[in-house]
Design a protein around this motif. Structure first.
Motif, mmCIF file in Angstrom:
data_model
loop_
_atom_site.group_PDB
_atom_site.id
_atom_site.type_symbol
_atom_site.label_atom_id
_atom_site.label_comp_id
_atom_site.label_asym_id
_atom_site.label_seq_id
_atom_site.Cartn_x
_atom_site.Cartn_y
_atom_site.Cartn_z
ATOM 1 N N THR A 74 0.946 -1.110 0.023
ATOM 2 C CA THR A 74 0.259 -0.059 -0.133
ATOM 3 C C THR A 74 0.904 1.341 0.025
ATOM 4 O O THR A 74 1.975 1.029 0.155
ATOM 5 C CB THR A 74 -1.004 0.031 1.228
ATOM 6 O OG1 THR A 74 -1.936 1.005 1.120
ATOM 7 C CG2 THR A 74 -0.135 0.042 2.534
ATOM 8 N N GLY A 75 0.213 2.419 -0.004
ATOM 9 C CA GLY A 75 1.228 3.501 -0.230
ATOM 10 C C GLY A 75 0.589 4.675 0.825
ATOM 11 O O GLY A 75 -0.668 5.036 1.128
ATOM 12 N N LEU A 76 1.785 5.662 1.143
ATOM 13 C CA LEU A 76 1.197 6.673 2.160
ATOM 14 C C LEU A 76 1.804 8.058 1.309
ATOM 15 O O LEU A 76 3.010 8.128 1.220
ATOM 16 C CB LEU A 76 1.980 6.580 3.422
ATOM 17 C CG LEU A 76 1.488 7.308 4.755
ATOM 18 C CD1 LEU A 76 0.184 6.907 5.001
ATOM 19 C CD2 LEU A 76 2.400 6.828 5.827
ATOM 20 N N ILE A 77 0.895 8.917 1.316
ATOM 21 C CA ILE A 77 1.465 10.363 0.817
ATOM 22 C C ILE A 77 1.480 11.247 1.941
ATOM 23 O O ILE A 77 0.600 11.506 2.512
ATOM 24 C CB ILE A 77 0.605 10.684 -0.234
ATOM 25 C CG1 ILE A 77 0.436 9.878 -1.353
ATOM 26 C CG2 ILE A 77 0.974 12.239 -0.481
ATOM 27 C CD1 ILE A 77 -0.577 10.274 -2.294
ATOM 28 N N ASP A 78 2.771 11.562 2.411
ATOM 29 C CA ASP A 78 3.128 12.089 3.500
ATOM 30 C C ASP A 78 2.660 13.976 3.153
ATOM 31 O O ASP A 78 2.811 14.274 1.856
ATOM 32 C CB ASP A 78 4.554 12.290 4.084
ATOM 33 C CG ASP A 78 4.785 12.607 5.173
ATOM 34 O OD1 ASP A 78 3.770 13.099 6.020
ATOM 35 O OD2 ASP A 78 5.933 12.200 5.908
ATOM 36 N N ALA A 79 2.663 14.628 4.203
ATOM 37 C CA ALA A 79 2.453 15.989 4.031
ATOM 38 C C ALA A 79 3.627 16.637 3.353
ATOM 39 O O ALA A 79 4.620 16.373 3.489
ATOM 40 C CB ALA A 79 2.221 16.878 5.454
ATOM 41 N N ASN A 80 3.484 17.470 2.227
ATOM 42 C CA ASN A 80 4.216 18.358 1.798
ATOM 43 C C ASN A 80 5.377 17.644 0.739
ATOM 44 O O ASN A 80 6.272 17.958 0.508
ATOM 45 C CB ASN A 80 5.142 19.306 2.634
ATOM 46 C CG ASN A 80 5.802 20.538 2.174
ATOM 47 O OD1 ASN A 80 5.169 20.920 0.967
ATOM 48 N ND2 ASN A 80 6.743 20.896 2.551
ATOM 49 N N ARG A 104 4.278 0.929 1.778
ATOM 50 C CA ARG A 104 4.045 0.217 3.025
ATOM 51 C C ARG A 104 3.775 -1.031 2.694
ATOM 52 O O ARG A 104 3.208 -1.454 1.519
ATOM 53 C CB ARG A 104 2.977 0.885 4.038
ATOM 54 C CG ARG A 104 3.025 2.461 4.114
ATOM 55 C CD ARG A 104 4.132 2.932 4.845
ATOM 56 N NE ARG A 104 3.895 2.537 6.133
ATOM 57 C CZ ARG A 104 4.694 2.988 7.010
ATOM 58 N NH1 ARG A 104 5.762 3.465 6.983
ATOM 59 N NH2 ARG A 104 4.499 2.558 8.398
ATOM 60 N N GLN A 105 3.904 -1.808 3.468
ATOM 61 C CA GLN A 105 3.272 -3.351 3.307
ATOM 62 C C GLN A 105 2.560 -3.841 4.499
ATOM 63 O O GLN A 105 3.042 -3.368 5.777
ATOM 64 C CB GLN A 105 4.431 -4.307 2.974
ATOM 65 C CG GLN A 105 5.806 -4.330 3.944
ATOM 66 C CD GLN A 105 6.736 -5.375 3.523
ATOM 67 O OE1 GLN A 105 6.380 -6.488 2.874
ATOM 68 N NE2 GLN A 105 7.846 -4.877 3.657
ATOM 69 N N TRP A 106 1.650 -4.415 4.318
ATOM 70 C CA TRP A 106 0.670 -4.809 5.602
ATOM 71 C C TRP A 106 1.174 -6.165 5.965
ATOM 72 O O TRP A 106 1.609 -7.202 4.972
ATOM 73 C CB TRP A 106 -0.685 -5.213 4.877
ATOM 74 C CG TRP A 106 -1.526 -4.049 4.986
ATOM 75 C CD1 TRP A 106 -1.665 -3.303 3.891
ATOM 76 C CD2 TRP A 106 -2.208 -3.354 5.990
ATOM 77 N NE1 TRP A 106 -2.637 -2.111 4.076
ATOM 78 C CE2 TRP A 106 -2.863 -2.216 5.553
ATOM 79 C CE3 TRP A 106 -2.368 -3.535 7.171
ATOM 80 C CZ2 TRP A 106 -3.544 -1.186 6.102
ATOM 81 C CZ3 TRP A 106 -3.018 -2.553 8.124
ATOM 82 C CH2 TRP A 106 -3.720 -1.626 7.464
ATOM 83 N N MET A 152 3.431 -2.414 -10.218
ATOM 84 C CA MET A 152 2.569 -2.037 -9.236
ATOM 85 C C MET A 152 1.594 -1.265 -10.189
ATOM 86 O O MET A 152 2.061 -0.426 -10.908
ATOM 87 C CB MET A 152 3.314 -1.404 -8.135
ATOM 88 C CG MET A 152 4.412 -2.012 -7.528
ATOM 89 S SD MET A 152 5.213 -1.138 -6.217
ATOM 90 C CE MET A 152 6.391 -0.560 -7.524
ATOM 91 N N VAL A 153 0.434 -1.080 -9.518
ATOM 92 C CA VAL A 153 -0.825 -0.310 -10.022
ATOM 93 C C VAL A 153 -1.304 0.275 -9.024
ATOM 94 O O VAL A 153 -1.994 -0.424 -8.015
ATOM 95 C CB VAL A 153 -1.586 -0.884 -11.021
ATOM 96 C CG1 VAL A 153 -2.958 -0.161 -11.347
ATOM 97 C CG2 VAL A 153 -1.156 -1.611 -12.120
ATOM 98 N N PHE A 154 -1.395 1.536 -8.935
ATOM 99 C CA PHE A 154 -1.976 2.358 -7.584
ATOM 100 C C PHE A 154 -3.074 3.356 -8.254
ATOM 101 O O PHE A 154 -3.094 3.981 -9.299
ATOM 102 C CB PHE A 154 -0.968 3.289 -7.272
ATOM 103 C CG PHE A 154 -0.096 2.494 -6.133
ATOM 104 C CD1 PHE A 154 -0.181 2.106 -4.981
ATOM 105 C CD2 PHE A 154 1.354 2.163 -6.871
ATOM 106 C CE1 PHE A 154 0.733 1.389 -4.167
ATOM 107 C CE2 PHE A 154 2.323 1.416 -5.971
ATOM 108 C CZ PHE A 154 2.058 1.089 -4.573
ATOM 109 N N GLY A 155 -3.855 3.489 -7.336
ATOM 110 C CA GLY A 155 -4.969 4.581 -7.379
ATOM 111 C C GLY A 155 -5.039 5.342 -6.173
ATOM 112 O O GLY A 155 -4.388 4.805 -5.134
ATOM 113 N N GLY A 156 -5.310 6.567 -6.189
ATOM 114 C CA GLY A 156 -5.581 7.096 -4.911
ATOM 115 C C GLY A 156 -5.853 8.768 -4.965
ATOM 116 O O GLY A 156 -5.990 9.253 -6.328
#
Lengths: 252, 83
Positions: free
Chosen positions: A207-213, A220-222, A242-246
């Protein structure tokens, strides 16, 4: 009140400024049905409008518009947007266009931007460099920005990670806008597809995390039970796909 | 005749020195624009810009001073990464 006029032309002199208004027969019809061609046809010298004609509207609530080609102020017809008595604007036909360069608003209730486009996703380590020999099979990124909200789609297939530091967190970088600069605000990117990864735990998910700024997705991985942990470059080896949406909130 | 031209048509400098760059890819038919697509990326202070358009590099050269780069680096390092 002007006296009754039976002549073919009427000229009105307005004082004290000597402005001249001249009407050619039958230039103005008031209180009667206008015939085609009846128009105020001349506003003379020093005018910025060479000719103005009024065309009757056929649509209730329609917005009048100026037709620069015909030189007419039109009550527009079937393509017309409308404003109801209650203030509801309806685009019965056509589109709504924002300026190519955003006129940003700080008002919470104002929609100030719309843009569609592409970007080029890349794989990074902490250095944020594109120059570590990374190569790709597929790099596709598309975005739609509505106001401050950015929606992204990413398809990234990695041929080689080059000399990226394998012990550092893997980042999918190249996002089209920097995320909003507010501490502890994170946005998420979900993985819709993963292939040829080397995750830490069997059954793990990426999975992925978009941090501030920032303008990247920190991967990340579960794990099976404990939540997420960092997804390192070593987990995203050559051949990874990898294919991401968000979506995330942009800085402006 | 169909022709295509690309130009950097928008550069936005954020308060902390990040620079948002938009490239417009414009398609013309007989010199009349028939399509326009946007491509974007963000340049962080201190980031390598050797592959950037000259116009962008000039802006980076002015904005990304050592002080700005150091401040941005410090802010990134100070960020509390989730475990």
């Amino acid at each position: 009140m002007l006296p009754a006029w039976t002549g073919s032309n009427m000229t009105i002199h307005v004082t004290p400024i000597p402005k001249l208004v001249s009407f050619a027969t039958p230039s103005i019809t008031i209180g009667a049905t206008a015939a085609a061609g009846d128009a105020l046809t001349a506003i003379r010298s020093n005018s910025t409008i060479a000719g103005v004609a009024l065309v009757a509207s056929t649509v209730d609530d329609s917005i009048a518009r100026f037709n620069g080609t015909a030189g007419q102020l039109q009550g527009y017809t079937s393509d017309s947007p409308t404003i109801s008595d209650a203030g509801v604007i309806s685009l019965t036909s056509g589109q709504l266009t924002f300026p190519a360069t955003q006129a940003a608003s700080t008002d919470a209730n104002t929609l100030d931007d719309y843009e569609e486009g592409t970007f080029t996703p890349v794989i990074h380590d902490n250095s944020g460099s594109d120059s570590e020999g990374q190569t790709y099979f597929i790099q596709v990124g598309r975005y739609i920005k509505i106001g401050k909200m950015v929606q992204i789609q990413i398809n990234l297939s990695i041929n080689s990670i080059g000399t990226l530091t394998t012990s550092q967190i893997a980042r999918v970088a190249g996002l089209p806008f920097a995320a909003v600069n507010t501490a502890n605000v994170y946005a998420g990117a979900f993985a819709a597809y993963g292939g040829s990864l080397s995750l830490d735990a069997a059954g793990g998910n990426i999975t992925g995390l978009i941090d501030a700024n920032t303008s990247y997705i920190g991967l990340r991985q579960w794990s099976a039970t404990g939540g997420t942990s960092s997804c390192l470059v070593s987990n995203v080896t050559a051949g990874a796909h990898m294919v991401f949406g968000g979506s995330y909130e942009a800085n402006a | 005749m169909i022709t295509e031209r690309s130009t950097i048509d928008n550069i936005t400098i954020l308060e902390d020195g990040q620079i948002q760059v938009r490239r417009a890819d414009i398609v013309y038919r007989d010199d009349i624009e028939i399509a326009r697509n946007f491509h974007r990326h963000v340049i962080s202070p201190g980031q390598d810009t050797s592959g950037e358009d000259e116009k962008v590099r000039r802006v980076v050269g002015v904005r990304h001073t050592k002080a700005v780069n150091d401040a941005y680096r410090a802010a990134v390092l100070a960020r509390i990464d989730l475990p």
